[in-house]
Design a protein around this motif. Structure first.
Motif, PDB file in Angstrom:
ATOM      1  N   VAL A 163      51.115  16.416  23.907  1.00 10.81           N
ATOM      2  CA  VAL A 163      49.860  16.291  24.382  1.00 10.81           C
ATOM      3  C   VAL A 163      49.198  17.390  23.413  1.00 10.81           C
ATOM      4  O   VAL A 163      49.579  18.236  23.420  1.00 10.81           O
ATOM      5  CB  VAL A 163      50.089  16.592  25.865  1.00 10.81           C
ATOM      6  CG1 VAL A 163      51.178  15.451  26.891  1.00 10.81           C
ATOM      7  CG2 VAL A 163      50.801  18.092  26.452  1.00 10.81           C
ATOM      8  N   TYR A 192      49.259  12.109  23.955  1.00 13.34           N
ATOM      9  CA  TYR A 192      48.520  11.746  24.588  1.00 13.34           C
ATOM     10  C   TYR A 192      47.604  12.378  24.726  1.00 13.34           C
ATOM     11  O   TYR A 192      47.589  13.984  24.809  1.00 13.34           O
ATOM     12  CB  TYR A 192      49.289  11.400  26.176  1.00 13.34           C
ATOM     13  CG  TYR A 192      50.008  10.988  26.292  1.00 13.34           C
ATOM     14  CD1 TYR A 192      49.537   9.432  26.318  1.00 13.34           C
ATOM     15  CD2 TYR A 192      51.478  10.919  26.572  1.00 13.34           C
ATOM     16  CE1 TYR A 192      50.901   8.307  27.447  1.00 13.34           C
ATOM     17  CE2 TYR A 192      52.470   9.445  27.600  1.00 13.34           C
ATOM     18  CZ  TYR A 192      51.893   9.030  26.955  1.00 13.34           C
ATOM     19  OH  TYR A 192      53.383   7.586  27.320  1.00 13.34           O
ATOM     20  N   ILE A 231      42.226   9.444  27.952  1.00 10.71           N
ATOM     21  CA  ILE A 231      43.066   9.808  27.533  1.00 10.71           C
ATOM     22  C   ILE A 231      43.662   8.322  26.430  1.00 10.71           C
ATOM     23  O   ILE A 231      44.106   7.519  26.697  1.00 10.71           O
ATOM     24  CB  ILE A 231      44.779   9.757  28.396  1.00 10.71           C
ATOM     25  CG1 ILE A 231      43.956  10.173  29.833  1.00 10.71           C
ATOM     26  CG2 ILE A 231      45.738  10.368  27.658  1.00 10.71           C
ATOM     27  CD1 ILE A 231      44.221  12.099  29.592  1.00 10.71           C
ATOM     28  N   GLU A 233      46.917   7.114  24.253  1.00 14.69           N
ATOM     29  CA  GLU A 233      47.433   6.776  24.345  1.00 14.69           C
ATOM     30  C   GLU A 233      48.164   6.396  22.918  1.00 14.69           C
ATOM     31  O   GLU A 233      48.121   5.222  23.036  1.00 14.69           O
ATOM     32  CB  GLU A 233      48.785   6.104  25.266  1.00 14.69           C
ATOM     33  CG  GLU A 233      49.958   5.879  25.029  1.00 14.69           C
ATOM     34  CD  GLU A 233      50.387   5.279  26.152  1.00 14.69           C
ATOM     35  OE1 GLU A 233      51.880   4.289  25.762  1.00 14.69           O
ATOM     36  OE2 GLU A 233      50.136   5.028  26.699  1.00 14.69           O
TER      37      GLU A 233
END
Length: 238
Positions: A163, A192, A231, A233
């Motif tokens: 992340v 992410y 976000i 991905e």
């Protein structure tokens, strides 16, 4: 009763180290739907001005951007809550997560408060100290490590989830971030990355796909009148 004294002393000494480097204030914030203590820099703009005065000298080590309270980190916190709900608490507790450019550690601490084991990384020594303080109550599940994306020989292991909050704001960083992602991502894992829909996010979107990654987008509404947090991905082809 005395067993907690050494730990309290260690925490106090850590705070004193931080205060010698940067002005901070202890406050409260909400992470993982819980109110928790939080150490924040009182004047992040001053750090930015200092870094600008120094120019490029020091590189990542004097990068002041970690000190600000970024909306993208709040969005990542809420997004991690969604993922945790999807995979289930039992499976989540078995995950090891790596946070890139963690700064003061909000996203990584969010993952740990939900039960995962987390390695939070940054290249700034001051950011790492603040992060350690903020993660003190989660130190059984959180480790803080220095990671310079430019060092291609540094490898902290493979993680099913990576992340990062607001770390794609500068296109000059893309070519060093992407190899770091590849080095640390499990073959079936996902990265992410949250950002507040800047134009640099649009550039990252096309750039990362041209580098061979598959991309999906998710959106988190913070209900604050501003743009939703995007976000990215990112996954490598199977």
């Amino acid at each position: 009763m005395t067993s907690g004294i050494p730990e309290n002393r260690q925490r106090f000494e850590l705070l004193e180290r931080i205060r010698r480097k940067v002005p901070v204030v202890e406050t409260m914030t909400i992470i993982a739907d819980q109110t928790t203590s939080w150490l924040q820099v009182t004047d992040p703009d001053k750090l930015l001005l200092t870094a600008l005065e120094r120019g490029e000298e020091g590189g990542f080590e004097v990068d002041p951007f970690w000190a600000a309270a970024w909306r993208a980190a709040v969005g990542m916190d809420r997004f991690l809550g969604q993922i945790c709900g999807e995979v289930g608490e039992t499976a989540w507790r078995q995950l090891s997560i790596l946070e890139l450019g963690g700064g003061s550690g909000r996203a990584g601490i969010s993952a740990a408060m939900r039960g995962a084991r987390v390695v939070i990384t940054d290249a700034s020594s001051t950011a790492m100290l603040v992060c350690r303080y903020n993660a003190w109550h989660m130190r059984d599940r959180v480790s803080v490590r220095r990671l310079d994306w430019r060092n291609r020989n540094q490898h902290l292991g493979l993680f099913p989830i990576l992340v990062g909050s607001d770390i794609v704001y500068d296109p000059k960083l893309f070519p060093i971030l992407e190899p770091c992602m590849r080095r640390h991502l499990h073959p079936h894992g996902a990265v992410y990355l949250s950002e507040p829909q800047r134009h640099t996010g649009e550039r990252f979107q096309s750039w990362i796909q041209s580098a061979g990654w598959q991309l999906l987008e998710h959106y988190i509404d913070l209900e604050d009148g501003e743009k939703q947090i995007r976000i990215f991905e990112c996954r490598l082809p199977k």
